[in-house]
Design a protein around this motif. Sequence first.
Motif, short mmCIF file in Angstrom:
data_model
loop_
_atom_site.label_atom_id
_atom_site.label_comp_id
_atom_site.label_asym_id
_atom_site.label_seq_id
_atom_site.Cartn_x
_atom_site.Cartn_y
_atom_site.Cartn_z
N SER A 166 11.02 -7.43 -4.47
CA SER A 166 10.87 -6.05 -4.94
C SER A 166 10.41 -5.12 -3.84
N SER A 167 9.76 -5.65 -2.81
CA SER A 167 9.23 -4.82 -1.74
C SER A 167 9.67 -5.37 -0.39
N LEU A 168 10.56 -4.63 0.27
CA LEU A 168 11.01 -5.03 1.60
C LEU A 168 9.83 -5.07 2.57
N LEU A 169 8.85 -4.19 2.33
CA LEU A 169 7.69 -4.12 3.22
C LEU A 169 6.95 -5.45 3.25
N LEU A 170 6.74 -6.06 2.06
CA LEU A 170 6.04 -7.34 2.02
C LEU A 170 6.77 -8.39 2.84
N HIS B 124 -0.12 0.47 1.90
CA HIS B 124 1.21 0.94 1.50
C HIS B 124 1.38 1.01 -0.01
N LEU B 125 0.34 0.65 -0.75
CA LEU B 125 0.45 0.61 -2.20
C LEU B 125 0.68 1.99 -2.81
N ARG B 126 0.32 3.04 -2.07
CA ARG B 126 0.50 4.41 -2.55
C ARG B 126 1.95 4.74 -2.87
N PHE B 127 2.89 4.00 -2.28
CA PHE B 127 4.31 4.26 -2.53
C PHE B 127 4.80 3.63 -3.82
N TYR B 128 3.91 2.98 -4.57
CA TYR B 128 4.28 2.33 -5.84
C TYR B 128 3.47 2.86 -7.02
N LEU B 129 2.94 4.06 -6.91
CA LEU B 129 2.10 4.60 -7.98
C LEU B 129 2.78 4.62 -9.35
N PRO B 130 4.04 5.07 -9.48
CA PRO B 130 4.66 5.10 -10.82
C PRO B 130 4.84 3.71 -11.42
N GLU B 131 5.03 2.71 -10.57
CA GLU B 131 5.19 1.34 -11.06
C GLU B 131 3.86 0.76 -11.51
N ILE B 132 2.79 1.12 -10.81
CA ILE B 132 1.47 0.58 -11.14
C ILE B 132 0.91 1.25 -12.39
N ASN C 87 13.55 9.31 -8.46
CA ASN C 87 13.70 7.96 -7.92
C ASN C 87 13.18 7.85 -6.48
N ILE C 88 11.95 8.32 -6.27
CA ILE C 88 11.36 8.37 -4.93
C ILE C 88 11.13 6.97 -4.35
N THR C 89 10.80 6.01 -5.20
CA THR C 89 10.55 4.66 -4.70
C THR C 89 11.78 4.09 -4.02
N GLU C 90 12.96 4.40 -4.54
CA GLU C 90 14.19 3.92 -3.91
C GLU C 90 14.42 4.59 -2.56
N VAL D 64 9.23 10.84 5.75
CA VAL D 64 10.65 10.69 5.45
C VAL D 64 10.87 10.49 3.95
N THR D 65 9.95 9.80 3.28
CA THR D 65 10.11 9.55 1.84
C THR D 65 10.01 10.85 1.03
N PHE D 66 9.06 11.71 1.40
CA PHE D 66 8.83 12.94 0.64
C PHE D 66 9.40 14.17 1.35
N TRP D 67 10.41 13.96 2.19
CA TRP D 67 11.08 15.07 2.87
C TRP D 67 11.70 16.02 1.83
N ASN D 68 11.35 17.29 1.94
CA ASN D 68 11.82 18.33 0.99
C ASN D 68 11.31 18.10 -0.43
N LYS D 69 10.30 17.27 -0.58
CA LYS D 69 9.74 17.00 -1.90
C LYS D 69 8.21 17.19 -1.90
N THR D 70 7.72 17.94 -0.91
CA THR D 70 6.28 18.15 -0.76
C THR D 70 5.94 19.62 -0.95
N PHE D 71 4.96 19.88 -1.80
CA PHE D 71 4.50 21.24 -2.07
C PHE D 71 3.25 21.51 -1.24
#
Length: 462
Positions: free
Chosen positions: A227-231, A268-276, A360-363, A388-395
């Motif tokens: 589920s996590s390429l990072l791991l 890196h867990l911050r990138f999985y907040l909606p799943e947690i 679908n930010i996690t993807e 890169v993940t939140f590019w154009n998605k940051t307020f």
Amino acid sequence: MASSDTRVRDIKDHLIKAKVYLGLGAIRANPQYLRDLRHRIREVQKVLGEASKDSDLPKNANEKVKALEQTLVKGEQTQDDCSVVVKKLRAMLHSAEEQLYAQKKQTVFLTQLAAKTLPKGLHCLPLTLANEYFSLDPSQQQFPNQEKLDDPKLYHYALFSDNILATAVVVNSTVLNAKHPSRHVFHIVTDRLNYAPMRMWFLSNPPGKATIEVHNIDEFTWLNDSSSLLLKQLGSQSMIDYYFTAQSANSDSYLKYRNPKYLSMLNHLRFYLPEIYPKLDKMVFLDGDVVVRKDITGLWSIDMKGKVNGAVETCGESFHSFDRYLNFSSPVVAKNFDPNACVWAFGMNMFDLAEWRRQNITEIYHFWQKLNEDGSLRKLGTLPLGLVTFWNKTFPLDRSWHVLGLGYNPHVSSGDLERAAVIHYNGNMKPWLEIGLPKFRSYWSEYLDYDQPFLRECNINP
């Protein structure tokens, strides 16, 4: 009016001139004069001592300096070739610059090393807490108000850390400055070693009417290699070699980027907040090295206009742009991002989890993580990956929400600190370390009760 250190600076100039003379051939050819000059230099150095202003000088300073001046006058008569003196001064300047550069490199290295050294008290604390936790009955190991954990109408915070003391300060500062503490819920995730100690800390030091939960990251069984390429990447042989194989340091950043925190999934867990937290719609993410100084519930009412991440931008006077973190010589980076775009900060972020799921930010995170498998697209750490993940998605939030730099910049203004809702000790000089900046330490330590038995037992003091 003359400066109060005029005489001190004048004496230092005389010493520099005298040291120049020591290296000149015509002077060295006169042994008696050379002995006299060295004697006068030692006398003046002794009276100068550590003086920084004229009032620090002893009464006999003028007498000793005058004797040195008279000796220098004799030297001028012996050495009248100015070009030789200039050449010697240039050599001394070059030597001083090389010494300064070497000392700066050593300072960087030692600071990085000190930042990774666990103080004895912080090593003692989790051991003491764990021992106490396992002596409790199972019924005593539970937190109250667990029904609030999934209530989307409350104010929820995510905090992922293995530092018990730092986590306590984040929670305490948030609760003590909150208008309605009972509506605040803290979701803490730590590692296996600190799970029992972290729970024991908050069981014995409950944060008022706020709600707490503490999880062990190993409980998230869904977070695995598939589920996590990072791991998978973190466990790869190439990554292990990068961090643990002995190599010669070829730059000032060598030690920084070999920091084991980059191998921690907690980071890196911050990138999985909606799943947690699948039942929550909004959440504030707080780093373990921040202090909350005001009620921050206003973050939940900000209209982020469909953006996912609310963050303070860090460009401006100390300009931070994307080209500092991404490799724009890569075609895929150059095609997708603006090198002059403004960088924002992790540490205090408002995340709209509903929008996160919808977009679908996690993807997107997984896409860029996979594309950077060889490490060629960006620097290490979570910020480049977040950019890169939140590019154009940051307020962009108002800068007063999050003031940074207390872990490296002694010049953060008092005005900025007074206006700040959250202050951030980003950098190596953390307030719980001896190398922490003394002028900022009290902002952190005021949220700890140093009379607490566990702190006293481990000799942890302000």
